[in-house]
Scaffold this active site. Structure first.
Site, PDB file in Angstrom:
ATOM      1  NE  ARG A  55     -10.161  18.222  22.010  1.00 39.38           N
ATOM      2  CZ  ARG A  55     -10.280  17.593  20.848  1.00 39.38           C
ATOM      3  NH1 ARG A  55      -9.383  17.775  19.900  1.00 39.38           N
ATOM      4  NH2 ARG A  55     -11.292  16.781  20.614  1.00 39.38           N
TER       5      ARG A  55
ATOM      6  CE  LYS B  74     -15.092  18.873  19.907  1.00 43.91           C
ATOM      7  NZ  LYS B  74     -15.025  19.028  18.458  1.00 43.91           N
TER       8      LYS B  74
ATOM      9  CD  GLU C 285      -9.773  24.282  13.499  1.00 44.50           C
ATOM     10  OE1 GLU C 285      -9.665  23.070  13.708  1.00 44.50           O
ATOM     11  OE2 GLU C 285      -9.911  25.121  14.399  1.00 44.50           O
TER      12      GLU C 285
HETATM   13  C1  LIG Z   1     -12.906  22.793  14.852  1.00 42.75           C
HETATM   14  C2  LIG Z   1     -12.389  21.422  14.907  1.00 42.75           C
HETATM   15  N1  LIG Z   1     -11.168  21.162  14.421  1.00 42.75           N
HETATM   16  C3  LIG Z   1     -10.633  19.931  14.452  1.00 42.75           C
HETATM   17  C4  LIG Z   1     -11.339  18.858  14.976  1.00 42.75           C
HETATM   18  C5  LIG Z   1     -10.707  17.490  15.013  1.00 42.75           C
HETATM   19  O1  LIG Z   1     -10.364  17.141  16.319  1.00 42.75           O
HETATM   20  P1  LIG Z   1     -10.321  15.584  16.756  1.00 42.75           P
HETATM   21  O2  LIG Z   1      -9.360  14.933  15.855  1.00 42.75           O
HETATM   22  O3  LIG Z   1      -9.873  15.615  18.169  1.00 42.75           O
HETATM   23  O4  LIG Z   1     -11.705  15.072  16.605  1.00 42.75           O
HETATM   24  C6  LIG Z   1     -12.636  19.081  15.475  1.00 42.75           C
HETATM   25  C7  LIG Z   1     -13.412  17.979  16.046  1.00 42.75           C
HETATM   26  O5  LIG Z   1     -13.322  17.687  17.189  1.00 42.75           O
HETATM   27  C8  LIG Z   1     -13.163  20.389  15.458  1.00 42.75           C
HETATM   28  O6  LIG Z   1     -14.387  20.641  15.945  1.00 42.75           O
END
Ligand SMILES: Cc1ncc(COP(=O)(O)O)c(C=O)c1O
Length: 390
Positions: A135, A237, A273
């Site tokens: 990622r 991210k 989300e």
């Molecule tokens: C905006 C956002 N959505 C979803 C997630 C969940 O992703 P992960 O399961 O990889 O931590 C995160 C955290 O990383 C996030 O910052």
């Protein structure tokens, strides 16, 4: 109804419940003081890494999700159009950038979040760090930055955890949150990629992400502020995705909500989300979650939960999910590295508050037990998700 904190204390029991669920689904699970940061000068002084087994002086029973500086961080630099080559551990401390660094002026930066857990036998485990590395590579490409290779990324994370191992909480008390950063650290004036990039990994012991602990969350559906738009950076991210939604989050928290649920920026009709987690709905045997179409972060936890749920026999769909469908669901839950799998108690949309199933009847409890069991080495990992730190 059973409180989530009680559920947590009864993890072993939950794992047993998950065990029987997994058998029903015919799947393959086998159960088995905060100090001030030193200056850059202090950070650069010669040192010997002392990663002995003596535990740090921390009140492990009261860990929240706030920064607790640890001993070491990992740093690796690279020039524009070159590859990252060799990084190293240094003492945790402040870093120095030019006032015109691209990260400071134009937000050229991305980050990751991973967790290390301590097994009952003392071994340290990471969960799918290669997925964070991939990622980061996708994000780096979008933000015009070079990125570490998967091996370099995973090795840096392992080194950071091993060097800070006295800060990894005892089993069941929390985890060591690992934060890799990739930044345009070199100076620019006009808008352009930086001439130099820094990859840095630091860590902090953490407990529950939400102040509610493991109690169900109360979400507020935001329809004034957008988190992401098509063609933007919502799917990576990017550091710059987060400050613009702090206002919505602070406002919701001041009204007593746990967090904000964002909608699509065009029709304001589809669920996207939460601030740092993905969202799922459950209706009967059907679990649905918004498809990752560029505006939603493809969470590592999201992907893992989809796989676990399918193994257990649930029908899982990744597609558009309307707010109306969400409000009509039996259950809703959020997933994320920091958040884990968090049950949603209510969602408020305009002036309507809808409550959802929570507690021992909730589907998400069983899913969480399996995920946590794998992450902590309580359940056999036959998916190759867990990476041990030697
Ligand atoms: C905006 C956002 N959505 C979803 C997630 C969940 O992703 P992960 O399961 O990889 O931590 C995160 C955290 O990383 C996030 O910052």
């Amino acid at each position: 109804m059973i409180s989530r904190s009680l559920r947590m204390r009864n993890l072993v029991e939950s794992v047993r419940v998950a065990s029987s669920l997994s058998k029903l689904g015919g799947c393959r699970y086998n159960f088995t003081s905060q100090a001030a940061a030193p200056s850059l000068q202090q950070a650069c002084e010669p040192f010997t890494i002392n990663s002995d087994d003596e535990s740090a002086d921390v009140d492990w029973d009261n860990l929240g999700f706030s920064l607790m500086p640890t001993d070491y961080m990992y740093v690796m630099k690279c020039a524009r159009e070159k590859n990252f080559e060799q990084g190293q551990l240094s003492r945790y401390g402040n870093i120095e950038f030019s006032p015109s660094a691209a990260i400071l002026n134009y937000g050229q930066g991305i980050f990751e979040g991973a967790k290390a857990c301590r097994k009952a036998d003392g071994r340290l485990l990471l969960f799918r760090p290669d997925q964070n590395a991939i990622r980061m590579q996708i994000g780096a490409e979008r933000m015009c930055m070079p990125s570490p290779s998967i091996d370099q990324f995973v090795d840096a994370v392992k080194q950071t955890v091993a060097a800070n191992k006295r800060w990894v909480p005892p089993p069941g008390k929390g985890s060591l949150y690992v934060r890799p950063l990739l930044m345009g650290s070199g100076p620019v004036l006009g808008i352009a990629p930086a001439p130099e990039f820094t990859f840095l990994v630091y860590a902090s012991p953490v407990g529950n992400y939400f102040k509610e602990g493991l109690a169900p969350l109360h979400l507020y559906v935001e329809d004034e502020f957008d988190r992401a738009s098509y063609g933007g950076t919502g799917g990576i991210k990017a550091i710059s995705n987060y400050a613009p939604v702090m206002k919505a989050q602070l406002r919701a928290k001041s009204r007593g909500f746990s967090d904000v649920l964002y909608l699509d920026s065009v029709k304001k009709r589809y669920v996207e989300e939460v601030s740092a987690s993905n969202i799922f709905t459950v209706k009967g045997n059907l679990i649905a979650t918004p498809a990752t179409n560029g505006t939603i972060l493809p969470g590592v936890t999201r992907r893992s939960i989809i796989e676990i749920a399918r193994d257990l026999g649930y029908q899982v769909e990744e597609r558009l999910v309307t707010v109306d469908e969400l409000l009509d669901a039996d259950e809703a839950f959020c997933t994320g590295t920091a958040v884990g799998v968090a049950s949603v108690g209510s969602i408020t949309y305009h002036n309507t508050r809808v409550e959802f199933r929570t507690g021992s009847e909730a589907v998400c409890g069983g899913l969480y037990s399996i995920l946590v069991g794998i992450q902590r080495g309580i359940i056999d990992d036959n998916k190759g998700w867990v990476v041990e730190i030697d």
